[in-house]
Every structure is written in C-alpha cells, then in structure tokens.
Design a protein around this motif. Structure first.
Motif, mmCIF file in Angstrom:
data_model
loop_
_atom_site.group_PDB
_atom_site.id
_atom_site.type_symbol
_atom_site.label_atom_id
_atom_site.label_comp_id
_atom_site.label_asym_id
_atom_site.label_seq_id
_atom_site.Cartn_x
_atom_site.Cartn_y
_atom_site.Cartn_z
ATOM 1 N N MET A 105 -2.426 -11.825 50.604
ATOM 2 C CA MET A 105 -2.938 -12.923 51.419
ATOM 3 C C MET A 105 -3.658 -12.358 52.639
ATOM 4 O O MET A 105 -3.103 -11.538 53.358
ATOM 5 N N VAL A 106 -4.905 -12.776 52.858
ATOM 6 C CA VAL A 106 -5.657 -12.290 54.011
ATOM 7 C C VAL A 106 -5.259 -13.068 55.254
ATOM 8 O O VAL A 106 -4.663 -14.132 55.188
ATOM 9 N N ASP A 107 -5.583 -12.504 56.407
ATOM 10 C CA ASP A 107 -5.259 -13.132 57.677
ATOM 11 C C ASP A 107 -6.164 -14.326 57.912
ATOM 12 O O ASP A 107 -7.187 -14.513 57.240
ATOM 13 N N ILE A 108 -5.793 -15.136 58.894
ATOM 14 C CA ILE A 108 -6.593 -16.287 59.281
ATOM 15 C C ILE A 108 -7.971 -15.825 59.750
ATOM 16 O O ILE A 108 -8.113 -14.735 60.315
ATOM 17 N N VAL A 109 -9.006 -16.619 59.474
ATOM 18 C CA VAL A 109 -10.355 -16.282 59.920
ATOM 19 C C VAL A 109 -10.419 -16.384 61.434
ATOM 20 O O VAL A 109 -10.081 -17.423 62.008
ATOM 21 N N ARG A 110 -10.848 -15.302 62.099
ATOM 22 C CA ARG A 110 -10.860 -15.283 63.554
ATOM 23 C C ARG A 110 -12.245 -15.037 64.142
ATOM 24 O O ARG A 110 -12.430 -15.159 65.339
ATOM 25 N N ARG A 111 -13.231 -14.651 63.305
ATOM 26 C CA ARG A 111 -14.564 -14.347 63.832
ATOM 27 C C ARG A 111 -15.633 -14.909 62.907
ATOM 28 O O ARG A 111 -15.509 -14.838 61.682
ATOM 29 N N PHE A 112 -16.697 -15.441 63.487
ATOM 30 C CA PHE A 112 -17.832 -15.903 62.700
ATOM 31 C C PHE A 112 -18.426 -14.757 61.899
ATOM 32 O O PHE A 112 -18.844 -14.935 60.751
ATOM 33 N N SER A 113 -18.440 -13.570 62.486
ATOM 34 C CA SER A 113 -19.001 -12.411 61.794
ATOM 35 C C SER A 113 -18.243 -12.094 60.513
ATOM 36 O O SER A 113 -18.818 -11.567 59.555
ATOM 37 N N ASP A 114 -16.933 -12.414 60.479
ATOM 38 C CA ASP A 114 -16.161 -12.188 59.253
ATOM 39 C C ASP A 114 -16.584 -13.147 58.141
ATOM 40 O O ASP A 114 -16.543 -12.801 56.959
ATOM 41 N N LEU A 115 -16.982 -14.370 58.516
ATOM 42 C CA LEU A 115 -17.409 -15.357 57.523
ATOM 43 C C LEU A 115 -18.661 -14.896 56.794
ATOM 44 O O LEU A 115 -18.777 -15.061 55.573
#
Length: 386
Positions: free
Chosen positions: A1-11
C-alpha cells in the motif's frame, strides 16, 4: 500500500511541474501510465462500499446514475423521504440502484473531495497548485456500457484510475467558452456535438495507477472495457472573470450614478453619453486596488475553504496549516538538526498542519515546534495558509 498523496508533483510524475505548466496545462490532454498501486491508497471498491453504507450522506443531487447521456431522473432510482429536519428529499434506494447497474448504468458520487482523508489530500494538492476550488466525483462503470455521451467539461479534469479498465477517446474539438460551473453540456444536441467534437486524436486504455488530464472544453468520452471500472475525477474550478462583476454588484447600490434614470431612447446621443459615464465609473471601480484586494481575498477564501482538518480532539486549539515552498534550497549552515530534519520532512509534501508536525516529531516540545515553524517561515520554506 502506497502512502497518501502529498504533492502535486507526485500525481503527474514523471512529468515535472514546470513542463506541465509551460506545455500542457489548458493546452492539451496528458495521459500517464503508472504502477498499479500508485493510487491504491486514494480509493478502492471497499471504500466505495463503506461510503454508500452511510445512507444519510446521499440524496439525488449527490448520488446520480447515468446511461448514454444525461443523468437519470431521480424518480427512477430514488424514493421520497425526509431528512432529519423533516425536509422533503429524494433518497437513493439500493434495490432500484442495483437494478439500473445491472442494466448498465454508471454510478456517480458527486462532491466527494472531503469524504475521506485520502480524497481530501489529493484535493488539497490541486487547490494549492491551481488556487481554485476542486470538485471530486467518483465513477463506477460496467463493461461495454457508456455513462455519458461524447461531451466536454466546463473545467480542467484530472482522472485517476483506480480499478478495472476503461477506454477513453480524446478528440481535437474544443468548445471555446465553457463555463466552470457546467460539468456537462448536452443542450447543444447530438448533431452539434458530433460536428464540434472533430476527429479522435488519441485512444487510451486506462488501468489502475494511470492518470489522464483533460483541459476544459476538450471533447471526450469513455466506456468501461472490463467487468467493472472505478475512477475518480478531480475538476479544477477557478474563479472566472465574469464572476468579478457578480462580486461588485452588491456595491453598485451605493453608487449614485447607477441610480440615475437613463435618458430617453429618442435621444440616442444623450443615452450614449450617459452609458459612457457608467463605463468610465465601472473602469475606475475595476482598476482600483480595493477591487483587486477583494477579488484576491475571495479567490483565496473560496479555494481554501475546507482545506484541511479543523479538529484533532481531544486537542481543542486552533490548527494551523502551512504551504511548503519547493523552489528554495535548504540552507543547512548554522541551522539546528531539528530545522534540517523538519525542512526535509516538509519538502516531501505540499502542505502540512502543526498537528501533523507534532505527530511526526513527538520529541519536540510546544516551544520547539513554534520555534522551528518561525524559522521555516523566516527562511521562506513555508507560508501560513489563512
């Protein structure tokens, strides 16, 4: 399970934020394939089922069904009911919904952006990037059935694919003046939409972990290509120029010029002269620093409303949230180890609250938290929101 999305750059990785801003945003669509688990902590079928079980959340406005075009009439999948205050509402009926789903309808959960911490985290990253409201809808579709006909959206859309497969068609046709508060436009009619959509320029098969960005106005359609398909759309809803006039209208009642009767229509020269006076006064109002400040405050208030958690009970103090500045290098010389550690931690996210910081660094005492936050603000590493 990946961590919660925290950065727009990760999207949008591996596309950089700069490349997205310079070459893609509002100009062309973007399809990015990702690992299957990229969005596995954002949503799932289990999460959808848990949300649907909270029956008091849903009415015919927030839960809709669609098949081959506009949404179904509420009477087809709801029953008349009352809310806790006795107001009449149309309550979705599970037995009727299941019947329509078996017939190929798409289930849509609207305005889901704050229903879970995971959805709220994605919304928050997008709010900070675009300075706009974000509206999240959840779409559950079944094989070879199309929920919506070919259409355009009145807002930029980020599609996050969660489960199953779905085939999307992107067209070269754009509707030039889409309004941000009009998510779908069918009023043009099938023939007009067929003419405006143009040619299909890309066909993509979205699977879990994939992302699709579609600028507002671009024609597109989608159809599930697996037994069941689940995706999210995050719509970017910025303030439009036309809304400035709405903001100013309340103040017009205090303008004496706007209360003067217009000259008679038989005197076109006098009428035109008077309209010119109105135009000059409007220009003065629009160009004033006060108007600019009011519009900016309204933009920020609308975009940042419900931005992050307001409660962390039993803690009953005010929660402060901070925006992270990513384009500054960390200056380590002469800095405490706490400053460096927290600065590196902050760089992994677009925003955080003081409560997040306390949880991440439990050994820091309250005075230490405030001290490091002050240092980060002074160093232009973070900015307080609100």
């Amino acid at each position: 399970m990946v961590d919660i999305v925290r950065r727009f750059s990760d999207l949008i990785a591996p596309i950089t934020v700069k490349d997205f801003t310079d070459a893609i945003a509002a100009k062309s669509h973007l399809y990015l394939q990702g690992p299957d688990d990229k969005f596995s902590n954002v949503a799932s079928w289990e999460m959808i089922n848990r949300l649907l079980e909270r029956t008091s959340l849903w009415d015919s406005r927030l839960l809709t069904l669609a098949k081959d075009g506009p949404t179904l009439d509420a009477e087809q999948y709801c029953r008349a009911d009352t809310d806790v205050d006795g107001h009449a509402i149309m309550r979705p009926a599970p037995t009727l919904i299941r019947k329509h789903l078996k017939d190929g309808a798409t289930l849509v959960l609207n305005q889901a952006d704050m229903l879970t911490p995971e959805l709220a985290a994605v919304s928050a990253c997008l709010k900070l990037r675009f300075g706009a409201q974000i509206k999240c809808n959840i779409y559950c579709s079944w094989q070879e059935n199309q929920g919506f006909a070919t259409h355009f959206d009145g807002r930029d859309v980020f599609v996050l694919h969660i489960a199953g497969q779905k085939t999307w068609h992107l067209y070269d046709g754009f509707y030039e003046l889409p309004m941000g508060n009009s998510p779908y436009t069918f009023r043009l009619g099938d023939e007009e939409n067929e003419r405006l959509k143009g040619n299909c320029i890309e066909r993509v098969e979205m699977t879990p972990g994939d992302l699709l960005y579609i600028p507002r106005g671009q024609y597109h359609d989608a159809i599930a290509s697996s037994d069941a398909s689940l995706h999210l759309t995050f719509g970017v809803v910025p303030m439009l120029g036309i809304e400035v006039m709405d903001l100013l209208q309340a103040g017009f009642v205090d303008e004496p010029l706007f209360h003067e009767p217009l000259p008679h229509f038989d005197d076109p020269a006098a009428l035109q002269s008077h309209i010119g006076l109105i135009a000059d006064r409007l220009s003065e109002i629009l160009a004033s620093p006060e108007t600019g400040s009011m519009v900016r405050k309204t933009q920020k208030r609308v975009a940042m409303q419900e931005f992050s958690a307001e409660y962390d009970l039993p803690y009953n103090g005010k929660i402060s949230t901070f925006r992270v500045v990513h384009d500054e290098l960390i200056e380590r010389a002469g800095k405490s180890s706490d400053f460096v550690a927290i600065s590196e931690w902050a760089a992994e996210r677009d925003y955080f609250s003081d409560r997040d910081l306390v949880a991440a660094f439990p050994s820091l005492k309250p005075d230490g938290v405030n001290c490091v936050l002050g240092e980060l603000i002074t160093a232009n590493r973070i900015m307080k929101i609100g």
